[in-house]
Write an enzyme that holds these catalytic residues in place. Structure first.
Site, PDB file in Angstrom:
ATOM      1  N   HIS A  43      19.479   8.121  25.028  1.00  0.00           N
ATOM      2  CA  HIS A  43      18.411   8.699  24.388  1.00  0.00           C
ATOM      3  C   HIS A  43      17.823   8.003  23.262  1.00  0.00           C
ATOM      4  CE1 HIS A  43      20.894   9.590  20.676  1.00  0.00           C
ATOM      5  NE2 HIS A  43      21.824  10.183  21.438  1.00  0.00           N
ATOM      6  N   CYS A  96      26.984   8.848  22.390  1.00  0.00           N
ATOM      7  CA  CYS A  96      25.937   8.598  23.280  1.00  0.00           C
ATOM      8  C   CYS A  96      25.241   7.064  22.767  1.00  0.00           C
ATOM      9  CB  CYS A  96      24.853   9.500  22.910  1.00  0.00           C
ATOM     10  SG  CYS A  96      25.125  11.120  23.545  1.00  0.00           S
TER      11      CYS A  96
END
Length: 110
Positions: free
Chosen positions: A69, A85
């Site tokens: 992301h 992440c």
């Protein structure tokens, strides 16, 4: 066919087409207590403007709760800062998301 290879020690995400690296991007990865998990995954969903700390785009991986992301904090790129992440500059995640389809293979290795 596209493939993504993330090399944690380099803090780089490499985009491959037909097994040839066509672009490399700097990334932020998981911190010591919440390391980015090594393994072979698949992009299972994509969402523009997901809100919160996820920046301009979210691409979810086949490992629940993990994804690639953007970020609201560009100074975090290149560091061990996330909860596991893979963070990218917003312009980079938008460029990547425009190219790779759902189902793209993602290899995360040391």
């Amino acid at each position: 066919m596209y493939q993504i290879v993330i090399v944690l020690s380099e803090r780089k995400l490499h985009l491959l087409k037909d097994n040839i690296v066509i672009h490399s991007y700097p990334i932020g990865i998981g911190k010591e207590l919440t390391k980015t998990p090594e393994g072979i995954y698949t992009i299972i969903n994509k969402a523009p403007n997901p809100g919160g700390p996820f920046g301009a785009f979210w691409m979810g991986l086949s490992r629940p709760h993990y994804g690639i992301h953007g970020t609201k904090d560009p100074s975090s790129i290149g560091h061990e800062v996330s909860h596991g992440c893979v963070r990218m500059y917003n312009q980079d995640v938008l460029a990547l998301a425009a190219v790779v389809p759902i189902g793209t293979r993602v290899i995360i290795r040391k």
